[in-house]
Design an enzyme around this catalytic site. Structure first.
Site, PDB file in Angstrom:
ATOM      1  N   SER A  48      -2.672   2.539 -12.476  1.00 41.17           N
ATOM      2  CA  SER A  48      -1.388   3.125 -12.868  1.00 41.17           C
ATOM      3  C   SER A  48      -1.279   3.095 -14.392  1.00 41.17           C
ATOM      4  O   SER A  48      -2.073   2.430 -15.071  1.00 41.17           O
ATOM      5  CB  SER A  48      -0.233   2.330 -12.257  1.00 41.17           C
ATOM      6  N   ASP A  81      -3.105   6.757 -10.987  1.00 45.24           N
ATOM      7  CA  ASP A  81      -1.990   6.749 -10.032  1.00 45.24           C
ATOM      8  C   ASP A  81      -0.677   7.073 -10.767  1.00 45.24           C
ATOM      9  O   ASP A  81      -0.413   6.528 -11.844  1.00 45.24           O
ATOM     10  CB  ASP A  81      -1.920   5.334  -9.420  1.00 45.24           C
ATOM     11  N   HIS A  82       0.126   7.952 -10.208  1.00 43.68           N
ATOM     12  CA  HIS A  82       1.452   8.299 -10.759  1.00 43.68           C
ATOM     13  C   HIS A  82       1.421   8.629 -12.248  1.00 43.68           C
ATOM     14  O   HIS A  82       2.149   8.022 -13.060  1.00 43.68           O
ATOM     15  CB  HIS A  82       2.453   7.159 -10.531  1.00 43.68           C
ATOM     16  N   ASP A 103       2.566  13.155 -11.215  1.00 45.33           N
ATOM     17  CA  ASP A 103       3.769  12.927 -10.414  1.00 45.33           C
ATOM     18  C   ASP A 103       4.970  13.540 -11.127  1.00 45.33           C
ATOM     19  O   ASP A 103       5.588  12.939 -11.986  1.00 45.33           O
ATOM     20  CB  ASP A 103       3.981  11.431 -10.197  1.00 45.33           C
ATOM     21  N   GLU A 133       2.669  15.553  -6.098  1.00 39.19           N
ATOM     22  CA  GLU A 133       3.632  14.995  -5.133  1.00 39.19           C
ATOM     23  C   GLU A 133       4.792  15.957  -4.920  1.00 39.19           C
ATOM     24  O   GLU A 133       5.355  16.497  -5.865  1.00 39.19           O
ATOM     25  CB  GLU A 133       4.156  13.638  -5.635  1.00 39.19           C
ATOM     26  N   GLY A 180       6.873  -0.738  -2.854  1.00 40.78           N
ATOM     27  CA  GLY A 180       7.371  -2.109  -2.941  1.00 40.78           C
ATOM     28  C   GLY A 180       7.391  -2.834  -1.609  1.00 40.78           C
ATOM     29  O   GLY A 180       6.836  -2.366  -0.600  1.00 40.78           O
ATOM     30  N   HIS A 210       1.715   7.452  -0.035  1.00 39.00           N
ATOM     31  CA  HIS A 210       2.068   6.372  -0.970  1.00 39.00           C
ATOM     32  C   HIS A 210       2.905   5.342  -0.216  1.00 39.00           C
ATOM     33  O   HIS A 210       3.377   5.594   0.883  1.00 39.00           O
ATOM     34  CB  HIS A 210       2.870   6.940  -2.150  1.00 39.00           C
ATOM     35  N   ASN A 253      -2.380   4.669  -0.128  1.00 35.62           N
ATOM     36  CA  ASN A 253      -2.179   3.886  -1.364  1.00 35.62           C
ATOM     37  C   ASN A 253      -1.606   2.502  -1.090  1.00 35.62           C
ATOM     38  O   ASN A 253      -0.548   2.373  -0.459  1.00 35.62           O
ATOM     39  CB  ASN A 253      -1.176   4.612  -2.269  1.00 35.62           C
ATOM     40  N   ILE A 254      -2.297   1.492  -1.616  1.00 35.45           N
ATOM     41  CA  ILE A 254      -1.866   0.117  -1.369  1.00 35.45           C
ATOM     42  C   ILE A 254      -1.891  -0.694  -2.659  1.00 35.45           C
ATOM     43  O   ILE A 254      -2.931  -0.837  -3.299  1.00 35.45           O
ATOM     44  CB  ILE A 254      -2.769  -0.536  -0.300  1.00 35.45           C
TER      45      ILE A 254
HETATM   46  P1  13P Z   1       2.917  -0.007  -1.995  1.00 34.66           P
HETATM   47  O1  13P Z   1       4.011  -0.437  -2.894  1.00 34.66           O
HETATM   48  O2  13P Z   1       3.382   0.165  -0.599  1.00 34.66           O
HETATM   49  O3  13P Z   1       1.724  -0.881  -2.057  1.00 34.66           O
HETATM   50  O4  13P Z   1       2.454   1.458  -2.470  1.00 34.66           O
HETATM   51  C1  13P Z   1       1.552   1.617  -3.533  1.00 34.66           C
HETATM   52  C2  13P Z   1       1.461   3.013  -4.016  1.00 34.66           C
HETATM   53  O5  13P Z   1       1.956   3.945  -3.434  1.00 34.66           O
HETATM   54  C3  13P Z   1       0.713   3.221  -5.258  1.00 34.66           C
HETATM   55  O6  13P Z   1       0.773   4.537  -5.688  1.00 34.66           O
HETATM   56  O1  G3H Z   2       3.317   3.272  -7.040  1.00 31.62           O
HETATM   57  C1  G3H Z   2       3.240   2.445  -7.924  1.00 31.62           C
HETATM   58  C2  G3H Z   2       2.160   1.442  -7.893  1.00 31.62           C
HETATM   59  O2  G3H Z   2       2.486   0.414  -7.008  1.00 31.62           O
HETATM   60  C3  G3H Z   2       1.826   0.972  -9.266  1.00 31.62           C
HETATM   61  O3  G3H Z   2       2.710  -0.001  -9.708  1.00 31.62           O
HETATM   62  O4  G3H Z   2       3.352   0.984 -11.874  1.00 31.62           O
HETATM   63  O5  G3H Z   2       3.787  -1.418 -11.388  1.00 31.62           O
HETATM   64  O6  G3H Z   2       1.456  -0.622 -11.764  1.00 31.62           O
HETATM   65  P1  G3H Z   2       2.839  -0.284 -11.292  1.00 31.62           P
HETATM   66 ZN    ZN Z   3       2.677   5.462  -5.221  1.00 29.58          ZN
END
Ligand code: 13P
Ligand code: G3H
Ligand code: ZN
Length: 316
Positions: A48, A81-82, A103, A133, A180, A210, A253-254
């Site tokens: 991220s 990611d995002h 995103d 997205e 979350g 996600h 995504n985890i």
């Molecule tokens: P979680 O918060 O469920 O782990 O999702 C992570 C995610 O979507 C990262 O892009």
């Molecule tokens: O979707 C978001 C991910 O869980 C990344 O989290 O932006 O705190 O690194 P972060």
């Molecule tokens: Zn996400």
């Protein structure tokens, strides 16, 4: 070996999902690679914007390159990611990433398309693929906090036009999850009718889920027993994840679950060895426990055991 995200999707679509795991530091990287090697699974390492800024993105990228050398049999893609537009361009130009996520889901439909299309054009010119997205997940993301009341499931009626006009290569859909540790207040779950409709309208097109952490209840109980205060934390049912993985959801995504493992290991370590001040004992336990978590999750996703098939598919 760092491979194209597109290739991983082509092999997995409709049969299983590839785990996309967020990482921030060396211990997570080691646990992640070990876990995927132990379960012989292809995977996606996901960074991220926050992770890139936590120490320095160059450090993170160098550690991933090192892990690639330490685990020469690993097959994985590297994904942003995002991303916002600027971060996407930074990753595209770096030459290190396999794919980026733009995103712009907080923008209106046309603006989301316009932004996504700009990123797609830049990414495709360099051989990267793009995740976009449509719809709004609840919970906290990098640059947007979406109130539950504003969360909005993806409207299947919009997906064909969105994909066609934006040119994106995979689509993150809002199908009931949120980011979350507090996803559901009761017995809610995935909206399979939405997944079904979207997959019918976009046959063979990789969908991304996600907010897929399952927030294991034994993990939450152990965290709370060691001084944590996670009240009512709840995640996605694993049987539902397995079902979605065969319906076109190709990337799962985890992040949160990995943080929970970290939190449990460290809370228990501080509780059980108050005389200790060395960071390595807990770090070692975390790497082993995170690897164990990844092995389990890859079973749920169906990616466990697919490594040799994927290698043959990529090399053919
Ligand atoms: P979680 O918060 O469920 O782990 O999702 C992570 C995610 O979507 C990262 O892009
Ligand atoms: O979707 C978001 C991910 O869980 C990344 O989290 O932006 O705190 O690194 P972060
Ligand atoms: Zn996400």
């Amino acid at each position: 070996m760092i491979v194209s995200t597109k290739k991983l999707f082509e092999h997995a679509y409709g049969k299983y999902a590839v785990g996309a795991y967020n990482i921030n530091n060396a211990e997570q990287i080691m646990g992640l690679f070990r876990g995927n090697m132990d379960s012989k699974a292809p995977f996606i390492v996901q960074l991220s914007k926050g992770a890139r800024g936590y120490t320095d993105q160059r450090l993170l990228e160098a550690m991933i390159r090192a892990a690639d050398e330490i685990f020469p049999d690993a097959i994985f893609a590297v994904h942003l990611d995002h991303g916002d537009e600027e971060t996407c361009y930074d990753c595209i130009d770096s030459g290190f990433y396999s794919s980026v996520m733009i995103d712009a889901s907080h923008e209106d439909f046309d603006e989301n398309i316009a932004i996504t299309k700009r990123v797609v054009d830049r990414a495709h010119a360099k051989g990267l693929v793009v995740e976009a997205e449509l719809g709004k997940l609840g919970g906290v993301e990098e640059h947007v906090a979406v109130d539950e009341a504003d969360a909005k499931l993806t409207d299947p009626k919009q997906v064909e036009e969105f994909v066609k006009r934006s040119g994106c290569d995979s689509l993150a859909c809002a199908i009931g999850t949120s980011h979350g540790a507090y996803k559901f207040t009761g017995g809610q779950g995935l909206h399979f009718e939405v997944i079904e409709d979207i997959a019918r309208l976009l046959p063979g097109f990789p969908l991304v889920m996600h907010g897929s952490s399952s927030v294991p209840q034994d993990e939450v109980e152990r965290i709370n027993a060691a001084g944590g205060q996670l009240k009512g934390a709840k995640g996605v049912d694993e049987a539902q994840i397995t079902k979605a993985s065969k319906m076109g959801v190709t990337k799962v995504n985890i992040d949160t679950d990995g943080r929970l493992v970290w939190c449990r290991v460290h809370r228990e370590s501080f509780r059980d060895t108050p005389e200790n001040f060395d960071l390595r004992p807990a770090g070692k336990i975390f790497m082993a426990e995170y690897a164990k978590y990844i092995v389990h999750k890859n079973e749920v996703l169906g990616s466990a055991g697919k490594l040799d098939e994927v290698r043959a598919f990529i090399n053919k």
